[in-house]
Design an enzyme around this catalytic site. Sequence first.
Site, mmCIF file in Angstrom:
data_model
loop_
_atom_site.group_PDB
_atom_site.id
_atom_site.type_symbol
_atom_site.label_atom_id
_atom_site.label_comp_id
_atom_site.label_asym_id
_atom_site.label_seq_id
_atom_site.Cartn_x
_atom_site.Cartn_y
_atom_site.Cartn_z
ATOM 1 N N GLY A 10 0.828 -1.211 0.000
ATOM 2 C CA GLY A 10 0.000 0.000 0.000
ATOM 3 C C GLY A 10 0.857 1.254 0.000
ATOM 4 O O GLY A 10 2.066 1.210 -0.253
ATOM 5 N N ASP A 59 -3.058 -13.164 3.664
ATOM 6 C CA ASP A 59 -4.059 -12.400 4.412
ATOM 7 C C ASP A 59 -3.699 -12.459 5.897
ATOM 8 O O ASP A 59 -3.495 -13.562 6.432
ATOM 9 C CB ASP A 59 -5.427 -13.069 4.153
ATOM 10 C CG ASP A 59 -6.588 -12.287 4.707
ATOM 11 O OD1 ASP A 59 -6.416 -11.598 5.734
ATOM 12 O OD2 ASP A 59 -7.680 -12.379 4.121
ATOM 13 N N ILE A 60 -3.671 -11.314 6.573
ATOM 14 C CA ILE A 60 -3.267 -11.330 7.990
ATOM 15 C C ILE A 60 -4.309 -11.989 8.896
ATOM 16 O O ILE A 60 -4.030 -12.247 10.056
ATOM 17 C CB ILE A 60 -2.922 -9.915 8.535
ATOM 18 C CG1 ILE A 60 -4.109 -8.958 8.429
ATOM 19 C CG2 ILE A 60 -1.688 -9.361 7.862
ATOM 20 C CD1 ILE A 60 -3.943 -7.699 9.268
ATOM 21 N N THR A 126 -3.639 4.769 13.974
ATOM 22 C CA THR A 126 -3.989 6.108 13.481
ATOM 23 C C THR A 126 -4.449 7.027 14.611
ATOM 24 O O THR A 126 -5.009 6.551 15.618
ATOM 25 C CB THR A 126 -5.123 5.985 12.433
ATOM 26 O OG1 THR A 126 -5.658 7.278 12.165
ATOM 27 C CG2 THR A 126 -6.264 5.100 12.920
ATOM 28 N N ASP A 127 -4.278 8.336 14.412
ATOM 29 C CA ASP A 127 -4.765 9.306 15.414
ATOM 30 C C ASP A 127 -6.299 9.344 15.448
ATOM 31 O O ASP A 127 -6.886 9.885 16.395
ATOM 32 C CB ASP A 127 -4.199 10.702 15.133
ATOM 33 C CG ASP A 127 -4.576 11.283 13.770
ATOM 34 O OD1 ASP A 127 -5.169 10.552 12.940
ATOM 35 O OD2 ASP A 127 -4.284 12.468 13.530
ATOM 36 N N GLU A 128 -6.947 8.741 14.422
ATOM 37 C CA GLU A 128 -8.420 8.803 14.380
ATOM 38 C C GLU A 128 -9.065 8.018 15.521
ATOM 39 O O GLU A 128 -10.243 8.197 15.814
ATOM 40 C CB GLU A 128 -8.934 8.317 13.020
ATOM 41 C CG GLU A 128 -8.375 9.163 11.893
ATOM 42 C CD GLU A 128 -9.077 8.963 10.561
ATOM 43 O OE1 GLU A 128 -10.260 8.611 10.557
ATOM 44 O OE2 GLU A 128 -8.411 9.161 9.535
ATOM 45 N N TYR A 153 -14.176 2.898 10.521
ATOM 46 C CA TYR A 153 -12.756 2.636 10.249
ATOM 47 C C TYR A 153 -11.937 2.785 11.524
ATOM 48 O O TYR A 153 -11.157 1.904 11.906
ATOM 49 C CB TYR A 153 -12.241 3.601 9.167
ATOM 50 C CG TYR A 153 -10.737 3.822 9.192
ATOM 51 C CD1 TYR A 153 -9.850 2.812 8.836
ATOM 52 C CD2 TYR A 153 -10.189 5.062 9.587
ATOM 53 C CE1 TYR A 153 -8.468 3.007 8.867
ATOM 54 C CE2 TYR A 153 -8.818 5.264 9.627
ATOM 55 C CZ TYR A 153 -7.961 4.243 9.266
ATOM 56 O OH TYR A 153 -6.597 4.434 9.300
ATOM 57 N N LYS A 157 -9.821 0.065 13.870
ATOM 58 C CA LYS A 157 -8.403 0.244 14.202
ATOM 59 C C LYS A 157 -8.211 0.219 15.720
ATOM 60 O O LYS A 157 -7.263 -0.362 16.231
ATOM 61 C CB LYS A 157 -7.876 1.579 13.641
ATOM 62 C CG LYS A 157 -7.739 1.653 12.139
ATOM 63 C CD LYS A 157 -6.679 0.743 11.569
ATOM 64 C CE LYS A 157 -5.279 1.166 11.927
ATOM 65 N NZ LYS A 157 -4.273 0.250 11.280
ATOM 66 N N HIS A 279 -18.254 13.583 10.177
ATOM 67 C CA HIS A 279 -16.914 14.037 9.755
ATOM 68 C C HIS A 279 -16.189 14.713 10.921
ATOM 69 O O HIS A 279 -16.571 15.807 11.347
ATOM 70 C CB HIS A 279 -17.089 15.024 8.593
ATOM 71 C CG HIS A 279 -15.845 15.237 7.789
ATOM 72 N ND1 HIS A 279 -15.825 15.997 6.653
ATOM 73 C CD2 HIS A 279 -14.576 14.785 7.957
ATOM 74 C CE1 HIS A 279 -14.600 16.006 6.151
ATOM 75 N NE2 HIS A 279 -13.828 15.281 6.932
#
Length: 351
Positions: A10, A59-60, A126-128, A153, A157, A279
């Site tokens: 990726g 595939d993980i 991720t910071d999300e 998403y 994570k 958002h």
Amino acid sequence: MKLLVCGGAGFIGSNFIHHMLSTYPDYKIVNFDKLTYAGNLDNLADVASDPRYTFVQGDITDLDALEAVIKEHSIDHVINFAAETHVDRSIHGGCKDFVLTNTLGVQMILDAVRNNNITKFVNVSTDEVYGALELDEDRLFTESTPIVPNMPYAAAKAGGDLMCNAYWVTHKTPVVVTHCSNNYGPYQFPEKLIPFFVFKLLKGEKIPVYGDGLNIRDWIHVNDHARALDLLLHKGTPGEIYNIGCDNERNNLEITKMILSALGKGEDMIEYVTDRPGHDRRYAIDATKIMNLGWKPEYTRDKFARGMKETVQWYQDNTPWVEKIWEKKRNEMNSFQGGLDRSSETMKAVT
Ligand SMILES: NC(=O)c1ccc[n+]([C@@H]2O[C@H](COP(=O)([O-])OP(=O)(O)OC[C@H]3O[C@@H](n4cnc5c(N)ncnc54)[C@H](O)[C@@H]3O)[C@@H](O)[C@H]2O)c1
């Protein structure tokens, strides 16, 4: 180091592999990637025949496959980039694959790490996962900010991150978790903002900006992220979380105008569209902890304009790369358009 890179085909994984091969002549790298629509071996065409590099399709979520590759290549370190990453898809296209890869997949890697005495595992998150900040809030995300993800998403994570913490506390599995902000740079799949806008503008099409365009992200060059991960593989303390960001908060409109200016286009090319549901308004990172470990970004806030110009130029210079990946993945994009909504219109516009 014999390093297993999960999801190395990726955007960030391929930039990371380039960084590691050019920095460490003696390291061996095995890239284990499922090659979803976002995986692209063209990103690594220049190292494909390097004897230090091997690609394995896998595939993980498949523990047997992970263990087989670890044993066959005597792997001693693991880093995981493999994920479903497109927020719009997690909202409009169903999020089962997000949970499978981003949560269950991480747990499978943790089992493989634990069963095979791996020295260190870095899980790239991720910071999300921290949720959102207000525009006028005097606060940054630190490593102790509570995990309160808003997007499917980010929630998937966060599931992976929590498994990492649980394996560290319960089994002392040597895992380091990173929370990085938005990346920019070469080799990014053209569903993400910067390559998507560049590609559309090069075709003479208008670019869709969500809502008022004032949502803020803390932008970091992908090479700086790669150097931070390199440091954590070597010096990160197991059981710890590290935030990665470079104090570079910018709103989407600013990014859009930089792209327009780099391509000599006017603001009449902007089309404001209905905002994405849920958002997040602002993300901003406090990266003091990793800076104290010895990392600092090369593309600091004052060099952002240069980094963006170079990035736009890269996409201009590599239009065949973008055209090819788009053509190859057109079917997946069409199937994603099944749940008709604004983002699918956006996807259509690029075809
Ligand atoms: N892009 C960003 O701005 C950003 C910011 C912070 C964190 N991250 C995190 O960094 C990581 C990499 O992000 P990216 O932008 O390079 O993603 P990407 O979508 O460009 O690449 C993801 C890669 O994972 C592979 N993959 C997906 N599912 C897999 C599975 N089940 N098994 C094996 N491989 C699989 C894909 O084929 C692809 O090569 C992700 O974990 C993401 O959450 C990204």
